[in-house]
Design an enzyme around this catalytic site. Structure first.
Site, PDB file in Angstrom:
ATOM      1  N   ASP A 162       0.862  -1.172   0.000  1.00 29.02           N
ATOM      2  CA  ASP A 162       0.000   0.000   0.000  1.00 29.02           C
ATOM      3  C   ASP A 162       0.911   1.240   0.000  1.00 29.02           C
ATOM      4  O   ASP A 162       2.137   1.140   0.088  1.00 29.02           O
ATOM      5  CB  ASP A 162      -0.971  -0.019   1.183  1.00 29.02           C
TER       6      ASP A 162
HETATM    7  C1  BGC Z   1      -4.998   3.271   0.163  1.00 27.98           C
HETATM    8  C2  BGC Z   1      -5.237   2.256  -0.935  1.00 27.98           C
HETATM    9  C3  BGC Z   1      -5.034   2.902  -2.281  1.00 27.98           C
HETATM   10  C4  BGC Z   1      -3.677   3.533  -2.335  1.00 27.98           C
HETATM   11  C5  BGC Z   1      -3.352   4.167  -3.676  1.00 27.98           C
HETATM   12  C6  BGC Z   1      -3.724   4.064  -0.023  1.00 27.98           C
HETATM   13  O1  BGC Z   1      -3.639   5.110   0.863  1.00 27.98           O
HETATM   14  O2  BGC Z   1      -4.966   2.597   1.402  1.00 27.98           O
HETATM   15  O3  BGC Z   1      -6.509   1.711  -0.799  1.00 27.98           O
HETATM   16  O4  BGC Z   1      -5.239   1.932  -3.280  1.00 27.98           O
HETATM   17  O5  BGC Z   1      -3.582   4.528  -1.348  1.00 27.98           O
HETATM   18  O6  BGC Z   1      -4.065   5.307  -3.882  1.00 27.98           O
END
Ligand code: BGC
Length: 758
Positions: free
Chosen positions: A284
């Site tokens: 993530d």
């Molecule tokens: C979130 C994810 C997301 C990623 C990319 C993160 O902060 O937890 O769900 O896909 O950002 O934007």
């Protein structure tokens, strides 16, 4: 007959051989490419960056992106869309990097790309997997038209704590329903051929257990037993893997004291070795780096930990890019580990067809043709109507008549900006239909609509700023709350019925939007209380991304419609439901607590040794100040008609492995209009080697009944439906007595009994 059999055997052999060859071809292609790659280029493939044109969700935005692409030090980009931008970036990679390796382009396409569907929690309330698959299909078509080939969805985290804002992004509290929805979405996104120019690679997230953050505080610690994980939290991720999801995103939280992003048990032992996952794992947003704050060591150490755990791609943090070379020299990681990760990323690109044609998803004529089309908007409208849940409807206040005067009141009644809900990064707020517009569209000229804002979403300026840090702060009217309420009351006085649209701002739920109070903000509660006092029939339409604590509202308002954040077509869909053009049929997929003290509250809980069975006993598992039951249970939702359930008929009262029981029930529409019902099947294992939940969803069917019509609904139960993970984490069934329930929600059920004999 023999000949047919022979043909089938030959065909399946041929198919196997062809399948093998295409897999072999991919492996050979990637091996050949990798033989030409330098170490730096291999590590480059593990680097996922965002140029920062999207919404950065961490504190970092990647720097020097263009230069790094040229040097082969970027594997993929996310946060940009549109054929022109993507063409520019792809051209850089393909024309200017040494080995011309194409980039993979991802985005958070969560509930639609430009045509925004209801937030996932709302979508799940449709209990309609075909419909949900269709939304993912449309999202894939729109996303690919914008040059994308990879979406960060589905989010399948089971959530039992509505304080956690990201409950909005998932399918609620149930692993069975959550698994079905996960499969449907992956099918919708990926189709049967990933290399087609209108399918995308899905990315199931957040692996794993992210929804169990302590106290509902985002990014917080999770800690749970393996048996709970396997029975209650892991099934939807596993269903996604079984459905062939191409990629997995690791979660921010720790599991057993080791952050998911660096957790070898999770990413390798379970995901790859036990479940057979063949795709790649992406971190993530900066979750590799965040392991430093978790207390796992410096950047080199945590990057090593992640790679060795089985993480392939590092999102934004560039820990892999900046430390793996030295870690290899120091012997902390092996060449083989770097190769394995690089190979998985390149294989994903191969499966997407990017080596055949790096511009496969880039076609400047497509956006116009495929995005926000009339059909897509129509699909969004239908889906939104099917996601709404009628929580209360006394004296048949609803449906509204298409005549007379309606007072349309509330901060969300004449609003475009908040309709899309959280995680609609590419949605255009200005293209959404407000409820005021929807009512005018649907009710036509026979209805006079008077309106008043009545209240701000919140009167608290500091809170309003916190809600929307990247956007304009949630608007606060310069008038005093008293003047706004007074105006609303006057408007209500002139109407036959009042429709009050209240709830949360879109960004009050979603990432980093945890709340300790689930009440309607005070400004809006005061407004509703004033409207109740007018004595006019009152319909409350709720827009929110999580269950709210609304016992007081349930006592005071005769009609409540839970509309969630319904997306681009919100206004039209809400009006379709309010005026009965569509008879609501949504059912809750998450329990509504009476107060926050009851959280976590979920229907599939254990019985305990001292179950509460009513009354005011001492020494039972209950509260002194509130009932154990939720305000609205899982599976709950009303219709403009009524359904009666007859008694359950079982085909037999015992079942042996290999056999099946058929449970049938007659359901009648006893009202005056046609309606849809979601008939729900639950099972309880009465005694086991480990304690079992008081009820578990094991099946559901959606039926449509005309007024007065009766239908027989049948469910087939096999041994498989009785299986669970025991304390040795073996998936088993155990002989003994079971209860079977069929009903309109998890609380109001008919029941029967049977026995499993082995
Ligand atoms: C979130 C994810 C997301 C990623 C990319 C993160 O902060 O937890 O769900 O896909 O950002 O934007």
């Amino acid at each position: 007959m023999r000949r047919i059999l022979l043909t089938i055997v030959t065909l399946s052999f041929l198919l196997q051989v062809t399948a093998q060859t295409s897999d072999d071809r991919m492996k050979a292609y990637v091996a050949n490419l990798m033989s030409k790659m330098t170490l730096d280029e291999k590590i480059g493939q593990l680097n996922l960056v965002t140029p920062g044109w999207g919404v950065p969700t961490g504190s970092v935005v990647s720097k020097g992106v263009e230069d790094n692409i040229r040097k082969g030090r970027v594997g993929g980009l996310f946060g940009i869309f549109g054929p022109d931008k993507i063409r520019q970036a792809q051209t850089l990679a393909v024309k200017e990097s040494r080995l011309h390796i194409p980039l993979i382009f991802g985005l958070d396409v969560i509930h639609g790309h430009k045509t925004i569907f209801p937030i996932p929690l709302g979508l799940s309330c449709s209990w309609d997997t075909a419909l949900i698959e269709r939304t993912a299909r449309i999202a894939a078509i729109e996303a690919t038209a914008d040059g994308l080939c990879w979406v960060y969805s589905p989010m399948v985290d089971i959530a039992r704590d509505p304080r956690w804002g990201r409950i909005a992004e998932g399918s609620g509290e149930d692993p069975y329903l959550g698994s079905k929805i996960a499969r449907a979405m992956i099918k919708g996104y990926q189709g049967t051929d990933l290399s087609k120019d209108n399918t995308v690679m899905a990315c199931v997230k957040h692996f794993a257990l992210y929804g169990a953050a302590e106290a509902g505080r985002d990014y917080n610690t999770t800690d749970m037993s393996r048996i709970r994980m396997f029975n209650e939290y892991l099934p939807p991720y596993k269903a996604a893997v079984d459905a062939g999801v191409g990629s997995v995103m690791s979660s921010f939280n720790e599991i057993d004291g080791i952050p998911a992003t660096g957790n070898h048990w999770l990413l390798t032992d379970l995901l790859r070795n036990q479940w057979g996952f063949k795709g790649f794992v992406v971190s993530d947003y900066t979750s590799v780096n965040e392991m430093m704050a978790h207390g796992m060591g410096d950047l080199a150490t945590v990057s090593t930990l992640a790679l060795k755990a089985g993480l392939d791609m590092d999102m934004v943090g560039e820990g892999f890019l900046t430390t793996l070379q030295n870690s290899l020299k120091a012997g902390a990681v092996t060449q083989q580990q770097i190769n394995a990760a690089c190979q998985r990323v390149l294989e994903a690109k191969y499966k997407l067809g990017l080596f055949d044609d790096p511009y496969r998803y880039i076609n400047e004529s497509k956006p116009e043709k495929d995005i926000l089309t009339a059909q897509n908007r129509q699909a969004a409208r239908e889906t939104a109507a099917r996601s709404m849940v009628l929580l209360k409807n006394e004296h048949q206040v609803l449906p509204l008549k298409k005549s007379g005067t309606i007072a349309l009141i509330g901060p969300l009644a004449d609003n475009h900006a908040e309709m899309l809900g959280t995680w609609a990064v590419s949605g255009d707020k200005t293209k959404s239909v407000s409820i005021q517009e929807g009512i005018k569209n649907v009710a036509g000229n026979g209805v006079q609509v008077l309106s008043a804002k009545g209240a701000n979403i919140t009167d608290d300026t500091a809170f309003a700023k916190r809600i929307s840090p990247f956007d304009k702060p949630t608007e606060i009217d310069p008038r005093t709350p008293e003047i706004m309420i007074q105006e609303a009351v006057e408007v209500a006085g002139k109407a036959d019925v009042v429709v009050a649209v209240v709830g949360e701002a879109a960004e009050m739920s979603g990432e980093s939007s945890s709340r300790t109070s689930l009440d309607l903000p005070g400004s809006q509660r005061k407004l509703i209380e004033a409207l109740v006092k007018t004595g006019k029939p009152l319909v409350v339409v709720l827009l929110n991304g999580r269950p709210l604590t609304i016992s007081w509202l349930d006592e005071q308002a005769p009609a409540i419609l839970e509309a969630w954040f319904a997306g681009t077509e919100a206004g039209n869909a809400i009006a379709d439901v309010l005026f009965g053009n569509y008879n609501p049929a949504g059912k809750l997929t998450t329990s509504f607590p009476r107060n926050v003290g009851q959280i976590p509250i979920y229907y599939n809980h254990k019985n305990t040794g001292r179950p509460y069975e009513g009354g005011n006993p001492k020494f039972k598992s209950d509260y002194l100040d509130v009932d154990n039951s939720p305000l609205y249970p899982f599976g709950y939702g009303l219709s403009y008609t009524n359904f009666t359930y007859d008694t359950i008929q079982l085909s037999q009262s015992t079942i042996r492995p290999g056999q099946q029981i058929t449970a049938s029930i007659l359901i009648k529409n006893t009202g005056n209009v046609a309606g849809e019902e979601t008939v729900q099947l639950y099972i309880r294992d009465l005694a086991g080697s480990v304690t079992r939940p008081v009820k578990e969803l094991k099946g559901f069917q959606k039926i449509t009944l005309n007024a007065g019509e009766m239908k027989k609904v049948q469910f087939t139960i096999t041994e498989n439906d009785l299986k669970f993970y025991n304390s040795a984490l073996k998936y088993v069934s155990e002989p003994g007595d079971f209860k079977l329930f069929i009903g309109t929600n998890s609380r109001d059920v008919k029941e029967a009994s049977f026995r499993l004999v082995k």
